[in-house]
Design a protein around this motif. Sequence first.
Motif, PDB file in Angstrom:
ATOM      1  N   ALA A 135       0.952  -1.078   0.097  1.00  0.00           N
ATOM      2  CA  ALA A 135      -0.203   0.074  -0.028  1.00  0.00           C
ATOM      3  C   ALA A 135       0.906   1.168   0.116  1.00  0.00           C
ATOM      4  CB  ALA A 135      -0.923   0.075   1.243  1.00  0.00           C
ATOM      5  N   ILE A 136       1.910   1.226   0.869  1.00  0.00           N
ATOM      6  CA  ILE A 136       2.792   2.446   0.810  1.00  0.00           C
ATOM      7  C   ILE A 136       3.453   2.672  -0.399  1.00  0.00           C
ATOM      8  CG2 ILE A 136       4.927   3.204   1.927  1.00  0.00           C
ATOM      9  CD1 ILE A 136       4.249   1.768   4.529  1.00  0.00           C
ATOM     10  N   LEU A 137       3.997   1.524  -1.120  1.00  0.00           N
ATOM     11  CA  LEU A 137       4.558   1.734  -2.419  1.00  0.00           C
ATOM     12  C   LEU A 137       3.493   2.015  -3.444  1.00  0.00           C
ATOM     13  CD1 LEU A 137       6.852   1.088  -4.293  1.00  0.00           C
ATOM     14  CD2 LEU A 137       6.244  -1.264  -4.620  1.00  0.00           C
ATOM     15  N   GLY A 138       2.231   1.554  -3.347  1.00  0.00           N
ATOM     16  CA  GLY A 138       1.475   2.107  -4.365  1.00  0.00           C
ATOM     17  C   GLY A 138       1.070   3.568  -4.332  1.00  0.00           C
ATOM     18  N   GLY A 139       0.915   3.961  -2.876  1.00  0.00           N
ATOM     19  CA  GLY A 139       0.523   5.545  -2.699  1.00  0.00           C
ATOM     20  C   GLY A 139       1.932   6.205  -3.292  1.00  0.00           C
TER      21      GLY A 139
END
Length: 347
Positions: free
Chosen positions: A118-122
């Motif tokens: 999720a952090i990478l996607g954001g």
Amino acid sequence: MDTWTWGPLVLHQYLVIVLAAAAIGYGVLNLRLRRNPERAAISSAAMSGALIWLLVWKWGWVLTDIQSIWNNPQTLLYFSGGRYAAWLASAAAVIYVGISLERRKIGRPVYSDSLLAAILGGYVGYLALSAALGGKPSIAEISGAVLGIAILIVWLTGSRKFSPKVALQRMLLFGIGFAVLITVSDQLKDRGVNLIGGEGEIGLRVGQQAPDFTLSLLSGEEVKLSDYRGSVVFVNFWATWCPPCQAEMPYMQQFYTNNEKDRVVILGVNETQTEASLPVVKAWVEEWKLTFPIPLDRTGEVGKLYRVQAYPATFVIDEEGIIRQKHPGPMDEGMLESALRAIRGKK
């Protein structure tokens, strides 16, 4: 400025990008956990963690400038805690999410994998949106976005066996991916290359020549933006009736006092056509003891030229007259100093 206006609502482009990136990260989290029985619990903890981050970051301002808050409590409404509060907020959010998921006895490999995704996607969403909405995307922005999307696709299409070994592999992929993104971005950014030319063209984008203007000061003397070529200029659009303008003015004056001898200028462009009268402007200038130039935009033409839709708004212009940063909303002394360091650090 880069804003969108719907009636009384004014949205700044940067805020829209950040909110959209957060939504993308949340979507990636749920996509990674689709058909997983623990998805609801992890999503709920992640949402609560994001709210905790926002609260600590915002109210961390109390810890960074207590004296200013004591002198002017309304600064709490307009400023956040900055970089240090962001780190504190991140630590608080991570601790909360970790404790919350541990209490629910959710396996660490499951939630660590999905949260990192999720952090990478954001972050990838932030890079892509910045490149798309920035007007003239650099090679660094586009390369970082493309590389990040590729890493994210590999992550999301990979194994869904949440074992400690797989979690470790994902964490390594996460670390390597971020390292590569940052390295490539920094290397290309240092070269100052853009996919679309335009450095030095007159316009309002970062990297373009700031439009020149001529206005009269309170003293009656005329001032021209190009007269300050060779100095770093902060063109600040403001009005006396604007509460956030009132909050930032003491910081503007302190910053100007500290840096005036180093060829740093603040042009406080007053949007005089919105004021009750000129004596009101003079009274506020005397009340704040402002010593930097106050050009009077009596007709509002300069504000229209710079597409200012909400006050305050600040354009940071380097010694060659090139726009290097744009700041919708109030700035404190730390933000002003950071903007100056960013320009001087390139010399």
